[in-house]
Design a protein around this motif. Structure first.
Motif, PDB file in Angstrom:
ATOM      1  N   TYR A  20     -37.034  33.980 -22.356  1.00 34.11           N
ATOM      2  CA  TYR A  20     -37.818  32.776 -22.649  1.00 34.11           C
ATOM      3  C   TYR A  20     -37.680  32.535 -24.146  1.00 34.11           C
ATOM      4  O   TYR A  20     -38.254  33.251 -24.956  1.00 34.11           O
ATOM      5  CB  TYR A  20     -39.277  32.977 -22.234  1.00 34.11           C
ATOM      6  N   GLY A  21     -36.908  31.500 -24.505  1.00 32.51           N
ATOM      7  CA  GLY A  21     -36.319  31.425 -25.835  1.00 32.51           C
ATOM      8  C   GLY A  21     -37.144  30.853 -26.961  1.00 32.51           C
ATOM      9  O   GLY A  21     -36.563  30.473 -27.994  1.00 32.51           O
ATOM     10  N   ILE A  22     -38.449  30.741 -26.819  1.00 30.46           N
ATOM     11  CA  ILE A  22     -39.323  30.379 -27.939  1.00 30.46           C
ATOM     12  C   ILE A  22     -40.465  31.389 -27.990  1.00 30.46           C
ATOM     13  O   ILE A  22     -40.781  32.016 -26.980  1.00 30.46           O
ATOM     14  CB  ILE A  22     -39.888  28.937 -27.812  1.00 30.46           C
ATOM     15  N   PRO A  23     -41.074  31.571 -29.173  1.00 34.07           N
ATOM     16  CA  PRO A  23     -42.177  32.543 -29.259  1.00 34.07           C
ATOM     17  C   PRO A  23     -43.260  32.264 -28.222  1.00 34.07           C
ATOM     18  O   PRO A  23     -43.617  31.126 -27.973  1.00 34.07           O
ATOM     19  CB  PRO A  23     -42.685  32.353 -30.689  1.00 34.07           C
ATOM     20  N   ILE A  24     -43.766  33.331 -27.639  1.00 30.70           N
ATOM     21  CA  ILE A  24     -44.703  33.233 -26.527  1.00 30.70           C
ATOM     22  C   ILE A  24     -46.079  32.780 -26.992  1.00 30.70           C
ATOM     23  O   ILE A  24     -46.493  33.052 -28.121  1.00 30.70           O
ATOM     24  CB  ILE A  24     -44.803  34.600 -25.801  1.00 30.70           C
ATOM     25  N   CYS A  25     -46.790  32.069 -26.107  1.00 33.13           N
ATOM     26  CA  CYS A  25     -48.180  31.687 -26.384  1.00 33.13           C
ATOM     27  C   CYS A  25     -49.031  32.021 -25.156  1.00 33.13           C
ATOM     28  O   CYS A  25     -48.516  32.236 -24.060  1.00 33.13           O
ATOM     29  CB  CYS A  25     -48.293  30.209 -26.752  1.00 33.13           C
ATOM     30  N   LYS A  26     -50.346  32.045 -25.356  1.00 34.37           N
ATOM     31  CA  LYS A  26     -51.263  32.486 -24.300  1.00 34.37           C
ATOM     32  C   LYS A  26     -51.142  31.654 -23.027  1.00 34.37           C
ATOM     33  O   LYS A  26     -51.205  32.185 -21.917  1.00 34.37           O
ATOM     34  CB  LYS A  26     -52.712  32.414 -24.803  1.00 34.37           C
ATOM     35  N   SER A  27     -50.991  30.343 -23.186  1.00 32.70           N
ATOM     36  CA  SER A  27     -51.022  29.461 -22.022  1.00 32.70           C
ATOM     37  C   SER A  27     -49.853  29.675 -21.078  1.00 32.70           C
ATOM     38  O   SER A  27     -49.884  29.225 -19.931  1.00 32.70           O
ATOM     39  CB  SER A  27     -51.048  27.998 -22.477  1.00 32.70           C
ATOM     40  N   LYS A  28     -48.807  30.369 -21.536  1.00 36.26           N
ATOM     41  CA  LYS A  28     -47.620  30.582 -20.702  1.00 36.26           C
ATOM     42  C   LYS A  28     -47.643  31.929 -19.967  1.00 36.26           C
ATOM     43  O   LYS A  28     -46.774  32.184 -19.136  1.00 36.26           O
ATOM     44  CB  LYS A  28     -46.363  30.519 -21.567  1.00 36.26           C
TER      45      LYS A  28
END
Length: 274
Positions: A20-28
């Motif tokens: 998953y090629g962008i920095p992770i966030c809580k909503s994902k």
């Protein structure tokens, strides 16, 4: 979700191993967990995530530790900044500290380092492109050494992912025993940006174009232009280093000089005969 469907259909690489090629966030996180569970049913399937901030480690540990369905460690690539200055932790003590935090986590597994040579997109000189790639590699290797010197874990097993579409053909073998992956930005799809950088040689290599209708012709001296029924919604308002928001296929003498949501105005470039 589409890629996970391919993984379940083909049950083989490369369709069962994704980043998953962008920095992770809580909503994902919940959606990522569901995809991970599906992939784990496929032969050696996995879904990796990018981390570039200590806070991400904290909320990942909280989510994974309290999720009944999260029965395995999440695989993490540490996103590092090697000159693009968009995403990524700096390749110094901050980066070392974050790598150690990931490695010490009971919920995460440090898979490797991920760098994107995005600053290469502004370059259209071969020598400058090669120098940018060399600098990118040097920063990565220096950071690897810093990790090895300052950390208690074995860095030889880390995967190294480097590249960008613009710099794809300038990367040489890194002087490391680590597994190195060369990634593109938009893969097989060249656009005008890649034409500018020299990644593709001609307009004929560009992947796609938009068909539009001429809906206005204005011969007055103030405009001397045509209007087409494709604007920012169909095209883009994002500028490229070579200028213009878009171009007319096969007509370099024409300029898309004004754009709104619905329409674009086109005229001859200054100095060209209408």
């Amino acid at each position: 979700t589409m890629l996970t469907g391919l993984a379940c259909q083909h049950q083989c690489k490369p369709f069962n191993d994704f980043l998953y090629g962008i920095p992770i966030c809580k909503s994902k996180l919940l959606a990522i967990q569901k995809l991970k569970n599906k992939l784990e049913l496929v032969n050696d399937g996995n879904l990796h995530i990018l981390v570039d901030n200590p806070g991400q480690v904290d909320f990942l540990e909280d989510f994974i530790g309290n999720s009944p369905s999260a029965n395995t460690k999440w695989s993490v690539f540490l996103k590092i900044d090697t000159g693009y200055h968009r995403a990524g932790v700096t390749c110094n003590e901050q980066g070392v500290s974050l790598a150690a935090k990931i490695n010490e986590s009971t919920c995460l597994s440090l898979k490797g380092l991920y760098s994107h040579c995005g600053h290469s997109y502004d370059i259209n000189d071969d020598a400058e492109m090669k120098k940018t790639v060399e600098d990118d590699h040097a920063i990565i290797l220096e950071f690897l050494k810093l990790l090895a010197d300052c950390s208690t874990f074995d860095t030889s097993s880390l995967d190294i992912s480097v590249g960008s579409t613009a710099s794809m053909f300038c990367h040489k073998k890194l002087n490391t025993t680590n597994t190195v992956e060369l990634h593109a930005g938009n893969y097989v799809f060249y656009d005008r940006q890649q034409l500018y950088t020299g990644a593709c040689a001609s307009e004929g290599s560009i992947a796609g174009f938009v068909l539009a209708r001429v809906i206005g012709h204005y011969k007055d001296s103030d405009r001397n232009a045509i209007m087409i029924d494709a604007g920012a919604t169909a095209l883009t308002k994002e500028l490229t280093p070579q200028g213009d928001k878009c171009a007319v296929l096969g007509h370099p003498e024409l300029e898309c000089y004004r754009m709104s949501q619905e329409v674009t105005m086109i005229q001859c470039r200054e100095g060209d005969t209408p």
